[in-house]
Design a protein around this motif. Structure first.
Motif, mmCIF file in Angstrom:
data_model
loop_
_atom_site.group_PDB
_atom_site.id
_atom_site.type_symbol
_atom_site.label_atom_id
_atom_site.label_comp_id
_atom_site.label_asym_id
_atom_site.label_seq_id
_atom_site.Cartn_x
_atom_site.Cartn_y
_atom_site.Cartn_z
ATOM 1 N N ILE A 252 0.837 -1.202 0.000
ATOM 2 C CA ILE A 252 0.000 0.000 0.000
ATOM 3 C C ILE A 252 0.871 1.249 0.000
ATOM 4 C CG2 ILE A 252 -1.654 1.340 1.370
ATOM 5 C CD1 ILE A 252 -2.888 -1.360 2.213
ATOM 6 N N ALA A 253 1.939 1.232 0.779
ATOM 7 C CA ALA A 253 2.851 2.375 0.803
ATOM 8 C C ALA A 253 3.447 2.617 -0.583
ATOM 9 C CB ALA A 253 3.956 2.139 1.828
ATOM 10 N N GLU A 254 3.778 1.556 -1.300
ATOM 11 C CA GLU A 254 4.321 1.696 -2.649
ATOM 12 C C GLU A 254 3.265 2.259 -3.599
ATOM 13 O OE1 GLU A 254 5.931 -1.988 -3.964
ATOM 14 O OE2 GLU A 254 7.496 -2.047 -2.421
ATOM 15 N N LEU A 255 2.018 1.854 -3.440
ATOM 16 C CA LEU A 255 0.943 2.361 -4.287
ATOM 17 C C LEU A 255 0.683 3.843 -4.020
ATOM 18 C CD1 LEU A 255 -1.408 -0.730 -3.980
ATOM 19 C CD2 LEU A 255 -0.383 0.094 -6.104
ATOM 20 N N VAL A 256 0.742 4.232 -2.757
ATOM 21 C CA VAL A 256 0.589 5.649 -2.417
ATOM 22 C C VAL A 256 1.717 6.451 -3.063
ATOM 23 C CG1 VAL A 256 0.649 7.326 -0.524
ATOM 24 C CG2 VAL A 256 -0.682 5.212 -0.285
ATOM 25 N N ALA A 257 2.941 5.940 -2.956
ATOM 26 C CA ALA A 257 4.090 6.623 -3.557
ATOM 27 C C ALA A 257 3.963 6.691 -5.073
ATOM 28 C CB ALA A 257 5.386 5.908 -3.160
ATOM 29 N N ALA A 258 3.367 5.679 -5.676
ATOM 30 C CA ALA A 258 3.187 5.674 -7.130
ATOM 31 C C ALA A 258 2.257 6.796 -7.573
ATOM 32 C CB ALA A 258 2.641 4.322 -7.589
ATOM 33 N N HIS A 259 1.242 7.109 -6.764
ATOM 34 C CA HIS A 259 0.366 8.239 -7.074
ATOM 35 C C HIS A 259 1.146 9.553 -7.039
ATOM 36 C CE1 HIS A 259 -2.869 5.334 -6.372
ATOM 37 N NE2 HIS A 259 -3.709 6.210 -6.902
ATOM 38 N N ALA A 260 2.005 9.710 -6.040
ATOM 39 C CA ALA A 260 2.816 10.923 -5.943
ATOM 40 C C ALA A 260 3.748 11.048 -7.134
ATOM 41 C CB ALA A 260 3.610 10.914 -4.639
ATOM 42 N N ASN A 261 4.358 9.935 -7.536
ATOM 43 C CA ASN A 261 5.252 9.960 -8.693
ATOM 44 C C ASN A 261 4.491 10.306 -9.970
ATOM 45 O OD1 ASN A 261 7.881 9.275 -10.041
ATOM 46 N ND2 ASN A 261 6.598 7.725 -10.995
ATOM 47 N N ALA A 262 3.294 9.750 -10.128
ATOM 48 C CA ALA A 262 2.480 10.060 -11.304
ATOM 49 C C ALA A 262 2.132 11.548 -11.351
ATOM 50 C CB ALA A 262 1.204 9.220 -11.289
ATOM 51 N N ALA A 263 1.852 12.130 -10.194
ATOM 52 C CA ALA A 263 1.529 13.556 -10.149
ATOM 53 C C ALA A 263 2.730 14.402 -10.545
ATOM 54 C CB ALA A 263 1.050 13.932 -8.749
ATOM 55 N N ARG A 264 3.916 14.024 -10.080
ATOM 56 C CA ARG A 264 5.123 14.762 -10.461
ATOM 57 C C ARG A 264 5.349 14.690 -11.973
ATOM 58 N NH1 ARG A 264 7.101 12.972 -5.263
ATOM 59 N NH2 ARG A 264 7.622 10.937 -6.165
ATOM 60 N N LEU A 265 5.150 13.519 -12.563
ATOM 61 C CA LEU A 265 5.310 13.370 -14.008
ATOM 62 C C LEU A 265 4.272 14.196 -14.760
ATOM 63 C CD1 LEU A 265 6.050 9.535 -14.191
ATOM 64 C CD2 LEU A 265 7.668 11.385 -14.629
ATOM 65 N N ALA A 266 3.049 14.244 -14.236
ATOM 66 C CA ALA A 266 2.007 15.051 -14.870
ATOM 67 C C ALA A 266 2.398 16.527 -14.868
ATOM 68 C CB ALA A 266 0.680 14.847 -14.155
ATOM 69 N N GLU A 267 2.948 16.992 -13.762
ATOM 70 C CA GLU A 267 3.394 18.390 -13.699
ATOM 71 C C GLU A 267 4.507 18.641 -14.707
ATOM 72 O OE1 GLU A 267 5.689 21.730 -12.916
ATOM 73 O OE2 GLU A 267 6.461 19.762 -12.282
#
Length: 398
Positions: A138-153
Motif C-alpha cells: 500500500i505504501a508503494e501504491l501511495v508513492a506511485a500516485h505521488a510519482n504520477a503527479a510529479r510526471l504530470a506536472e
C-alpha cells in the motif's frame, strides 16, 4: 449566479470558465502512449470552449490499468503528454490528468499482472482472483500516485484529478463490501478511508501549489453493503480537513457492481454483449440485465445526492451527471456548486459550449442512449456523431 463563462479559481490555477470536460476513457492509446488521435480528441474539446479537459486515465502503475492499452505514468510517456498539454493550451483551455489505480477493476489477463483488491475476490475482467496488498504494498501504491503527479506536472498538466470513484483501488478500500481487511486499512470507516487520505496528502506534497489537485469521490456505490452517502459524507469531511485537495468531483456507481448509476439512461445491453472479450461476453449473457440496471435519465440526476455534500463541506465541489444545457449549469451554481463537469454531451458535440454561448436556449443533441459506453473497446465516440474521419482503433483485451 450567471458566471458560468467567466474565469474561476481551481486551487492555484485559474480556468477561463466553470465547465470541465469530465474523464471519459478515450480508447486512443493502443501502445499505452499518447497518439495524435488522443491529442486531436482533447484539442477539439478545448477548441469547443471548456475551461479544463481531463485525460482519462493515466494509471500510476502498469497493473493499475483496466487494460494494457491505457497510459501508465512513466518517463517515456512525458514527451507525448507534453505535446497534448501544449495543444490544449494553444486553444485557451487547461489540461488535467486523471491519475489512479484500477484495483479490482483492472484486467489482470490483459495487463499480465494480478489485479489488486483490498481483500481477495474474483476479478471478472481477468477471470482470476485478485492479489491482496500488504501494508508495504500500500505504501508503494501511495508513492506511485505521488510519482504520477510529479510526471504530470513535468508534462505540463495544470491539474491532476485523483480517482477515488467507481470501486477503483482507493474506492474499493472505502467500500465495506469489498474491503474485509482486519488491519489499519480495514474495518472502521476511518481505517477504510486511510488509503485515499494518504494518497491525497502524498500527491499534494509532491506537487504543492504548482498544479491543482481535485479528486473524484464516490457518493455511493449503489450496491447492497457498499459505500453509502452518509459514509461518503464523513470521508469528504476528512478529506477537507486534511487540506490536500482543491475540489471534489462527486460521482456514484461501481464499475464492478452497478455502473449505470453513474450514467443513467438506456443500458446498451446488446452492444456490450457484442464487444466484451470472450469469457466476459459469455457471462454477460446471464447477468447483463441485472448488471446494467436502468435508471431513467433526467438533467442533473446526481444533484439530489450532491446537495448533502454541499451542506456538509465548504470546499469547492464539481457537479457531474446530466449537465447538458445552460439552465442546468445555472441551477448548479445557484445551489452552490463551483464547477460543472460534462461527458457524453461533449462526445456528441465538442463545440456545445460555443453553441450555448451563442444561444442560451441551445440544447445538447445527446439522446442518453449510452451507446458510447461500449466504444471504449474501439475508440470512445458518439456513434451518432457524423464526420469522424478515422476508423476506430481495435483493442485486444485478452
Amino acid at each position: 449566479m450567471n458566471d458560468i463563462f467567466t474565469p474561476a479559481k481551481l486551487g492555484p490555477i485559474t480556468l477561463r470558465n466553470r465547465v470541465i470536460k469530465a474523464a471519459t476513457f478515450e480508447g486512443r492509446t493502443p501502445d499505452a502512449l499518447v497518439t495524435d488521435e488522443l491529442i486531436d480528441f482533447h484539442r477539439e474539446v478545448a477548441a469547443g470552449g471548456v475551461g479544463l479537459t481531463t485525460v482519462a486515465y493515466c494509471a500510476v502503475a502498469p497493473g493499475g490499468r483496466t487494460d494494457r492499452h491505457q497510459i501508465w505514468m512513466r518517463p517515456e510517456a512525458v514527451a507525448g503528454l507534453r505535446k497534448l498539454t501544449d495543444a490544449v493550451h494553444a486553444e485557451g483551455a487547461a489540461a488535467s490528468a486523471q491519475i489512479g489505480h484500477a484495483g479490482p477493476v483492472a484486467n489482470a489477463a490483459s495487463n499480465r499482472v494480478p489485479a489488486i483488491a483490498p481483500s481477495r475476490m474474483f476479478n471478472p475482467l481477468g477471470m482470476r482472483f485478485t492479489k491482496t496488498p500488504s501494508v508495504s504494498d500500500i505504501a508503494e501504491l501511495v508513492a506511485a500516485h505521488a510519482n504520477a503527479a510529479r510526471l504530470a506536472e513535468q508534462a505540463g498538466f495544470d491539474a491532476v484529478e485523483i480517482h477515488f470513484g467507481h470501486n477503483y483501488l482507493a474506492s474499493s478500500f472505502l467500500s465495506p463490501i469489498l474491503n474485509r481487511r482486519k488491519d489499519a486499512y480495514g474495518g472502521s470507516l476511518l481505517n477504510r478511508a486511510r488509503m485515499a487520505r494518504e494518497i491525497a496528502c502524498a500527491v499534494k506534497e509532491a506537487v504543492g501549489d504548482l498544479i491543482s489537485v481535485p479528486a473524484q469521490l464516490n457518493m455511493e456505490d449503489g450496491a447492497g453493503g457498499g459505500l453509502t452517502v452518509p459514509q461518503s459524507l464523513q470521508v469528504a469531511a476528512w478529506l477537507e480537513a486534511d487540506g490536500a485537495l482543491d475540489a471534489l468531483e462527486l460521482t456514484a456507481g461501481s464499475s464492478l457492481l452497478n455502473p449505470m448509476l453513474l450514467f443513467h439512461g438506456t443500458p446498451p445491453l446488446r452492444s456490450f454483449g457484442k464487444v466484451l472479450p470472450g469469457p466476459a461476453r459469455f457471462g454477460f449473457r446471464f447477468v447483463g440485465k441485472s448488471f446494467l440496471k436502468e435508471y431513467p435519465y433526467q438533467e442533473a440526476y446526481l444533484l439530489e445526492r450532491a446537495r448533502h455534500f454541499r451542506r456538509a463541506v465548504t470546499m469547492p465541489l464539481i457537479l457531474l451527471g446530466g449537465i447538458t444545457n445552460l439552465d442546468t449549469m445555472l441551477q448548479a451554481r445557484t445551489e452552490g456548486f463551483d464547477f460543472v463537469a460534462m461527458g457524453r454531451a461533449l462526445l456528441r458535440e465538442p463545440d456545445l459550449l460555443h453553441r450555448i454561448q451563442a444561444d442560451e436556449s441551445a440544447r445538447s443533441a445527446c439522446v442518453h442512449c449510452n451507446e458510447c459506453m461500449p466504444t471504449i473497446y474501439s475508440r470512445t465516440r458518439c456513434v451518432y456523431r457524423p464526420n469522424l474521419s478515422r476508423e476506430p482503433i481495435q483493442l485486444t483485451l485478452g
